[in-house]
Structure formats: C-alpha cells, structure tokens
Design an enzyme around this catalytic site. Structure first.
Site, PDB file in Angstrom:
ATOM      1  CD  GLU A 176      -2.423   1.882   0.487  1.00 28.77           C
ATOM      2  OE1 GLU A 176      -3.294   1.160  -0.044  1.00 28.77           O
ATOM      3  OE2 GLU A 176      -2.216   3.062   0.146  1.00 28.77           O
ATOM      4  CG  HIS A 192     -25.407  -0.232  -1.568  1.00 25.59           C
ATOM      5  ND1 HIS A 192     -26.173   0.901  -1.474  1.00 25.59           N
ATOM      6  CD2 HIS A 192     -24.121   0.170  -1.691  1.00 25.59           C
ATOM      7  CE1 HIS A 192     -25.377   1.961  -1.552  1.00 25.59           C
ATOM      8  NE2 HIS A 192     -24.137   1.555  -1.677  1.00 25.59           N
ATOM      9  CB  VAL A 251       3.962  -0.665  -7.193  1.00 25.16           C
ATOM     10  CG1 VAL A 251       4.368  -1.331  -8.501  1.00 25.16           C
ATOM     11  CG2 VAL A 251       3.606  -1.702  -6.135  1.00 25.16           C
ATOM     12  CB  SER A 286     -21.404   2.777  -5.153  1.00 25.46           C
ATOM     13  OG  SER A 286     -22.530   2.251  -4.518  1.00 25.46           O
ATOM     14  CB  CYS A 289      -9.249  10.465  22.975  1.00 25.62           C
ATOM     15  SG  CYS A 289     -10.819  10.988  22.244  1.00 25.62           S
ATOM     16  CB  CYS A 306     -14.293  13.640  23.031  1.00 24.37           C
ATOM     17  SG  CYS A 306     -13.819  15.336  23.420  1.00 24.37           S
ATOM     18  CB  CYS A 316      -6.356  13.655  23.026  1.00 29.02           C
ATOM     19  SG  CYS A 316      -7.228  13.659  21.442  1.00 29.02           S
TER      20      CYS A 316
END
Lengths: 456, 507
Positions: free
Chosen positions: B51, B69, B192, B365, B428, B430, B468
């Site tokens: 990646e 879906h 790549v 999609s 964190c 929150c 944070c």
C-alpha cells in the site's frame, strides 16, 4: 463512609470553589464531609498551566502573575487546607443520583456516591468542522489553545508562517507567543467588524508586533496537499457572506483557529443537568445550583470568563452556597438557612443579550447578574423602578454584571417588571400600555425582563 | 486485549536479488485489497499486500459512506450487482468471524410528490431477480410509522431490510489483522514503481511473484500501464460528506435514498454506527485524484437535498466534513467498441493478456458491499489461471473479540485496568480512548496521527483532538522510537510539529 463533596476539574474554578467550601465549613458548627477535587491531568491548574503570559491575579493578589504563578498561589492555599486532590483520574460518568464513576491507572475504576457535585470542567475550543471552512484537510490546522499547549507545555513549535482566524484573546495571545518563538504571524482575521478579545491584547499582541488585523475578513479556502500551503481570504458583509472580488491569498504553513470557546458539559448532560443552548452551560438558580438538587456549576463550564479574578469571585460565592447546602442537607444547622434553592422565577432576555445568569431567582435575595450583549452598544442605562446603572459601553467580549438588591424584586407591579436600558429617554414606565411609546423613542436598548411566574 | 501472534511467519526472504518472493502480491490496501488478502490467506501461499499510503484504507476506502447495499439499484445484469448481492449475504459471516462493526438498519428508497412511483416497482422486480430478500413497497402511512421524521412530500418508498451500515476503515483494519494473523505480509508507505516479468519494484524493495492483483483504486490505471495495459483510465468522481452532531441520534433509523441518477445513488441520509447522522455524498467528476476539498456550494446543495427528505436537518448541526474520490473506470476504446459493462461503468475483474496480472479495477459503489464476493471471484480467477490452491491447515477465520473501553461494562473496565494500568490512562476524553488502546493500534500498524484516529476514534469527538493530540503524538513517538517531530498527520509531508524549542536531550 460518609458521602463526600466532589469537585470535577482542578482548574482555577475547581480549586477556588473547594477552598471556599472548606473555609466556609470552618466557620460553621459541626462535622463536615470531605471535599475531593478530581482532575484528568497530571497536574492541577487547568488551562492556567499553559497561560504563561501575565495578567492573572491583579485584583486578588495585587500583582500581575502568569497563569502558572497564579495557579501556584491558589494551590498553596489549597494544600494548606489539606483538601484531597486526585490527579490523572478521569470522571467517566455522573448520574442524576450523584454517583460519580472515575477511572485511573492507579486506582482502577471507582464509584463515589456524592453528597454534592460541582462541575468546574472548563471549556473546549470550537473546531473547524463546525463552521465549515471549505478546502483541503492538510496538517497544520490547529485551534489556538492546542498550539499554545504545543509550545508552552510540550516545547514544540507547530509552524513557521501562521495565519490566525479569530480575534478572541487566545488568538491574540498566540500571535505574540508565536512571534516570540520565531514564527512569522502574517495576519489575524476576524469575521465580525469588532474585535473578539480584550482591547489591551490587541495593543500588546498585535500593534506592538506590527501584526495586521483584518476585521470583517475570513478564510474562504484552505490549500495544501499534506501540510497547509496557502489560504484564500475574503472580506465579508454583515451577513458573513464573502464579498465578491475581495479575495486575496497568503502563503503559510499553519492556520490557528480562535473561533470560540464552548463550555464542556458532557458529564453534566449525562447526569441530566439542563443546559442553556445559548451558553452550552448549565441552567442555574441564584445559588449556582443546576436543575438537579445538589449539583452546582461554576467557572468556564458555566460561561466563558475573560478574567480569572472575576472567576475567583464567582467560585468563592458558589463555595459559600455549597457549604450552606451541605449544612442543610446533613441537618447540622437547626435553622432553615437563608438560601432558597431552585426558585421558580425565570429571568428572560431579549435579542440584544446573548445570555444572562442566573436563569432563575427567588426574588428574596440580592442577585448579581452576569450577562453578555451580542453587539457593541454605547451609552446604556439599566433601569428597574428606582434602580439604575449606567454603562458607557457594553461589549460582547467583556462580561458585564449588575447587582440588583433584593428589595427591588419586591416591588413587582402587575405581571412583569421591566428592566430597561434606555438611551435618551427621561421617563421609564413599568406599564404595558406605555411600552410601545417608549420603544419608539429608544435609540438603542438592552432589555432584561424579569417575568414573575408562580414557583414550580 | 492481547497481542496477536501470527500463525505463520510473515517474512519470506528469498534468493539473491529479491527482498521477497511470493505467490501473490496485492497492490492496494483498501477494502478490496485487504479482502482479497484475507481470502488468499486461507491457502498455503506466500502473500504480500503493498500500500503506497502510510496507512491502510487511506486511499479510497477511508472516505466510503459505509453502506452495505441491499442490491436494489441494478439497472442491468452487471457484474457489480451480482457481486453486491453475494457480498451483502457474506456480511453476517464477516461480523461473526471478525466482529466487524455492522448493523442491518434497512434502507428506504423514497419517492416524493411529482416523481414516478412506478420507478419503485422497477427496482423491486430487479432486486428480486438478484435475490434481494424482504423487498416491500410502503405507503405514505406505513413509511411514517417506521420513519416519522420523513418529509410529508414523500408519497411512497421501497423498503429493503437487508441494507446495512458498516464502519469502512474499521472493516479494513480487521480484515488486515486477520490476514496478518494468517501469514500475509502487509507493507505500508511503499509505492510500486515498475512491474516487469512478474517482478515488482517498489520504493523500498524488489519482489518476485507469480500473480499480481491490481487493486490500486484511484491509481489502478497507473499500475495497469506498467504492464502495458492501456485500455482504460480511472477518473476521480468526488463525493463530499457532512457529519451531523450526535445529538440528532435517532432522527433517522434507516438509510434514506432518493431516486438515483445515472451517475450516482444520490444524496443520502445515513444513520452511522458511531451515532452521527451523515448526509451526502455528492457526485461530480474532477481532474486531480488528490483533490479532496470540500466546498460551500456542495455543502449547500447537499443540505438542500437532505432536507427534502428529512426537514429537521439543518447545517447548524454540522460537526465535520470530508470528501472521497470514487475510482470510475472509463474505457479508452472507441465508443463503438465498448461493451455494455464498460458503458455502465461496471467492475473490471479479470485476468489480462499479461501473464499473472489480474485487474480488480473501477470498484466504486457497491464496491464495499461486494468486497467479500470480489475476493472470492479473484481467488477463482487465479485458480483458473493455474495457481494451485491448497487449503491451509493453520488458517484461523476468527479474530479474538476485543472490546473498546467505551463499550465495556464497569466490571469489564475494572478487570481490564487492574490487569494493565495503561487502559486506565484516558488520552482522548471525548471518545474515551486509553493509552493501552493507542499502543495496540500502533502495534497493529498505525504509524500516523490519523492512523491512530481511524483505528480508535481518538480525535473524532467533540473537541476534535484539541486536548489529546500531543499525548497521541508522544505515544506514537515512544512506540515507534522516533522524535515527535517525525510524527505525521497522514503520511510523508504532513508533519505536525516543525521545531523543538527546548534544549532537551535528543532521542
């Protein structure tokens, strides 16, 4: 084990309210439960710890101290009184029965049944997403307080060429701080046509460093693939809409956002405390008690303060009230006490006023009201019956207050009592049929209506 | 919350010239790439996934709307619709094996005054042909019963109970975790550069392989070009999304769809698993694949469209916004030579004239939904192309379920913190994310601030990282043994801090 009094947040409000509660206990007869102050940070002091500029404690200690120095002074008194302080402890839940659940690495999970709770949880900064600044989402965009922490506490500079959006005090202070640290602050932008912070900060932070201030301007685009590369800036009209053709660019690597503070009340909300949508702070009565019996709020968690000295005065008052409440609750005192909690008379406001505290009064006690106006107003006179107070000006960025002695509330004639701020009118009448006539003569006014309702 | 020990060794060192030798190299670490990696890991194969971004899912998948879906949007017998139906079905298994955050909330395809109700009948019958279960046309009153916040202008809806919402990046991380557990080597931050004769050259190494799976999303055309395939290009089609305050939780309980256009399923109102309501996405072609800007115009358009379906929605509820680009496959053949699949922007999943090179391209999609089925299809293709697939005896389909701190009961929390105090240090506040969870995220591959954010939700709450951020950077620096100055937001060039202003000791 007896139920303690829990103060959530060890910033200036939390420390001062705890000190005040304990000192007030000392003036009373009987045995009183312990006060425990809880904070999620490793050190007490709250936001003061990163405010290394001076200007704190002028009223209280007659000296111009930095934030940490002020915090030290308060902590000294705090320690002398032997109040328990639990640091690195996060309150994860508060319920309406005043059960406080905390989490810390050394004590694990704990549940405390509190006799009273005081929320002094401070506030958080408004972030980019809420106002939708369009453009890319690169690194280099920080709220001013976060940048302040990076520099003052962590020792890192977050950027070298900075544009600051928002002329609130934090933005102004950071303009100077960044300049001291060798960064270039290119501009401070303010969407309104008036400054958000204190006048002295504009002088000491911008003028003294030749940092340009652009009123009625905002950022309309952020450009940057990985890190901020430049911003597009436009002038805006009174409706905050960009003015066509006024756009210009500034190459920068950092954007600081100083676009507002929001009282932090997630825990209070969890407990079921009612919040005022115009402050995001708790709805309170004249004793600073919230809609839940035995839960109080003060400091920035209630409404954003400009000066820590005023906040200290507020916290001391709240501490006194909490002590009184606890006294009554545990049945120490045989007298009923002078406080009436959660009384039912609402205080209402008009569109000139952004908010007013307290939200409810008993009508039997002298009340100090705190309020902020939406826009700058000149030459305002506040009147209520024979009571009168003149303000040469009222600014949204400076909290205003007015103390109305108890006896004025007794003279409520008819269904409502009108507190009018009137310019250029000699006579004020409290009767409805004349109010329209008066309004037509009024150039600028601030209305604080006090509407008498039956107690709930 | 324990470390996962890989079942097989994850490094396949080889002979002289190569940094690794594999049977399969997958290019692209989004939902498609990681699904394929996991599927291949069921067999005795040496597999690597490469990646180019510093974090998995940071290409296309991270900005996905997160919808599984039902499969009612088919207009023709296309590969994507077939795979969508099969993929939807496989999500239950994914949930039980990997504990993915997934819920079948159902979808409502709504029709308003002035629109043709018969469109719904068309979608219903096509859906039924594709095997979509439980489809039902609802009347005005029936709709209002299950979704009271819908506009009074809505006259009918097609209800598909099998549609669901998933957290797309969490899905990617869980797929990857299981793939790694089963021996897949995952390389991030590695791009790549060239492919010759089944030798893949990247910015960090040279690898020999038998098969190359091109799942490179927006850059799949660039990868195809490297092996001499030039018959398509990938055009980015941008979608902006707007997240609304959690205070609106419960306003809608189903995914609300308008009638679709040619290019997109339209602006939706989505009740996400995190409790926020999301409106969007928009759909418009752009030039630059890296352009992820959001704009005022689109914001306004999206809110207008959303309010037509749910009038209570208002831009004052906005808390955050982001954008993503769909990888649209555009055939470069003369129009007369284009197949119906190409004209309909169907998935391109096939073996190519280049030996060993498999294209898995143009996955827009319903790509997220189809992903598990796409993975099955790719393994089939590779088998047809001659790769021997011997099921691995050590394959473990499950991941040990790990609960997030904020989901734990008090008893579980108590136990967790007692065993490891790092879980009692909340960073964190929150979203209630602890140091322990952050360290775990870094151990499973996070190397950037956003990497930790997307794995733990740290920084996604009300304060948006205002409190944070530094501690998160510090933990990353400690765990990765680098200076905080080297920590980036999302990869090279996005450093957060620029200078050390104290005279501290260097690392």
């Amino acid at each position: 084990m007896e139920k303690p009094i829990i103060v959530i947040g060890a910033g200036p409000a939390g420390l001062q309210v705890a000190i005040s509660i304990v000192k007030n206990f000392q003036n009373k007869e009987g045995f009183f439960p312990p006060v425990i102050v809880i904070d999620r940070e490793k050190h007490a002091g709250g936001i003061l710890n990163q405010c290394i500029h001076t200007g704190f404690g002028l009223a209280e200690y007659k000296e111009e101290l930095t934030g940490p120095e002020y915090a030290s002074r308060v902590l000294q008194e705090f320690r002398q009184l032997g109040i328990e302080l639990r640091l690195s402890t996060t309150v994860i839940r508060v319920d309406e029965n005043k059960m406080v659940t905390t989490l810390s690495p050394h004590r694990g999970l704990e549940k405390i049944n509190a006799l009273a709770i005081i929320f002094t949880t401070g506030c958080r900064e408004r972030a980019r997403g809420v106002i939708h600044i369009p453009g890319d989402r690169p690194a280099g965009i920080y709220t001013a307080g976060l940048a302040q922490k990076f520099i003052n506490i962590d020792g890192y500079l977050p950027g070298k060429r900075v544009v600051i959006l928002g002329s609130g005090d934090i933005g102004l202070i950071m303009a100077r701080r960044l300049t001291f640290q060798g960064a270039k602050v290119l501009a401070v932008l303010e969407a309104n046509n008036f400054v958000g912070g204190l006048a002295r900060n504009v002088v000491q932070c911008l003028d003294d460093f030749n940092i340009p201030l652009y009123l009625s301007h905002t950022i309309t685009d952020i450009i940057g693939k990985n890190r901020v590369e430049k911003v597009k800036i436009s002038r805006v009209d009174e409706n905050m809409r960009p003015v066509w053709g006024s756009e210009f660019e500034l190459a920068c690597d950092t954007i600081l956002l100083s676009i507002g503070l929001i009282p932090e009340n997630e825990l209070a909300e969890m407990a079921g405390v009612k919040l005022d949508p115009s402050t995001n702070g708790a709805v309170i009565d004249e004793n600073y008690m919230t809609s839940i019996k035995g839960i109080f709020a003060c400091g920035n968690a209630l409404h954003v303060h400009d000066l820590v000295d005023k906040l200290a005065v507020e916290a001391k008052e709240v501490g006194k009230n909490v002590a009184e409440y606890v006294d009554l609750s545990i049945g120490n005192s045989s007298t009923k006490g002078s406080l009436e909690f959660n009384a039912g008379t609402s205080v209402n406001i008009d569109e000139n006023i952004r908010y007013i505290l307290p939200h409810k009064i008993s009508g039997k006690k002298t009340v100090k009201f705190h309020f902020r106006v939406r826009k700058p107003l000149n030459d305002v006179t506040l009147r209520m019956g024979n009571f009168q107070k003149r303000f040469p000006y009222l600014l949204p960025n400076e909290m205003s207050s007015v103390t109305i002695p108890a006896e004025y509330f007794e003279r409520i004639d008819g269904d409502y009592l009108e507190l009018l701020a009137v310019k250029g009118v000699k006579k004020v009448k409290g009767k409805e049929e004349d109010s329209e006539l008066i309004q037509s003569q009024i150039v600028r006014e601030v209305k604080i209506w006090i509407e008498k309702k039956l107690p709930v | 919350m324990k470390e996962h020990n890989p079942v097989k060794s994850n490094t396949y060192k080889s002979s002289q010239n190569f940094d690794g030798e594999y049977e399969v190299i997958i290019i692209g670490g989004g939902v498609v790439g990681t699904s394929i990696a996991r599927e291949f890991s069921r067999y005795n194969l040496r597999i690597s996934l490469i990646e180019k971004e510093d974090e998995l899912s940071f290409g296309v998948s991270k900005a996905n709307s997160g919808i599984v879906h039902a499969g009612i949007h088919s207009r023709a017998a296309l590969l994507k619709e077939k795979l969508c139906a099969r993929g939807n079905f496989l999500y239950n298994q994914l949930k039980s094996e990997l504990g993915i955050p997934f819920k079948r909330v159902g979808e409502l395809l709504v029709v308003k005054e002035g629109e043709d109700v018969n469109e719904l009948l068309k979608f219903k019958s096509m859906g039924e042909e594709n095997g979509v279960p439980g489809l039902k046309i609802l009347s005005r009153e029936e709709i209002r019963e299950i979704e009271p916040a819908l506009s009074k202008e809505i006259i009918a809806a097609l209800y598909a109970p099998s549609a669901g919402v998933v957290n797309p990046y969490e899905l990617v991380y869980l797929l990857a975790q299981n793939a790694i557990k089963n021996g897949v080597e995952i390389k991030t931050g590695e791009e790549v550069i060239s492919i010759n004769d089944r030798i893949v050259q990247t910015t960090k190494g040279k690898y020999k392989t038998q098969f190359i799976i091109n799942a490179a999303g927006l850059f799949a055309d660039r990868i195809s070009n490297m092996v001499g395939i030039f018959d398509f290009k990938i055009v980015p089609r941008k979608g902006e999304e707007y997240l609304l305050d959690k205070k609106l939780r419960g306003l809608v309980s189903h995914i609300i769809f308008p009638l679709p256009s040619k290019n997109s399923k339209g602006t939706l109102v989505i009740p996400t698993l995190d409790g926020t309501i999301m409106v969007g996405p928009s759909a418009h072609e752009i030039e630059n694949k890296y352009d992820l800007k959001t704009s005022d115009d689109v914001c306004w358009q999206i809110f207008e469209k959303a309010r037509q379906m749910i009038p209570a929605i208002h831009s004052k509820h906005l808390i955050s916004t982001f954008a993503g680009n769909r990888p649209v496959p555009v055939s470069l053949k003369p129009i007369s030579e284009r197949t119906p699949a190409e004209l309909n922007e169907d998935f391109i999943i096939n073996a190519t004239p280049v030996p060993g090179f498999i294209n898995v391209v143009g996955i827009q999609s319903p790509g997220l939904t189809a992903a598990p089925a796409i993975a099955e299809r790719v393994v089939e293709i590779v088998k047809e192309e001659g790769l021997e697939l011997i099921p691995s005896q050590s394959f473990v389909a499950h991941l040990t379920p790990t609960k997030k701190l904020r989901e734990m009961s008090d008893l579980e929390l108590e136990k967790e913190v007692r065993e490891n105090p790092d879980y009692g240090k909340i960073v964190c506040r929150c979203e209630m994310v602890s140091e322990g969870e952050m360290k775990q995220a870094i151990a499973s591959g996070a190397k950037t601030l956003d990497g930790v954010k997307f794995r733990t939700r740290a920084g996604m709450g009300r304060c948006q990282g205002g409190f944070c951020s530094f501690r998160t950077i510090e933990i990353l620096a400690e765990e990765l043994n680098v200076s905080p100055l080297e920590i980036t937001k999302k990869g090279a060039g996005s450093n957060i801090l620029v200078a050390d202003i104290t005279h501290r000791k260097s690392n």
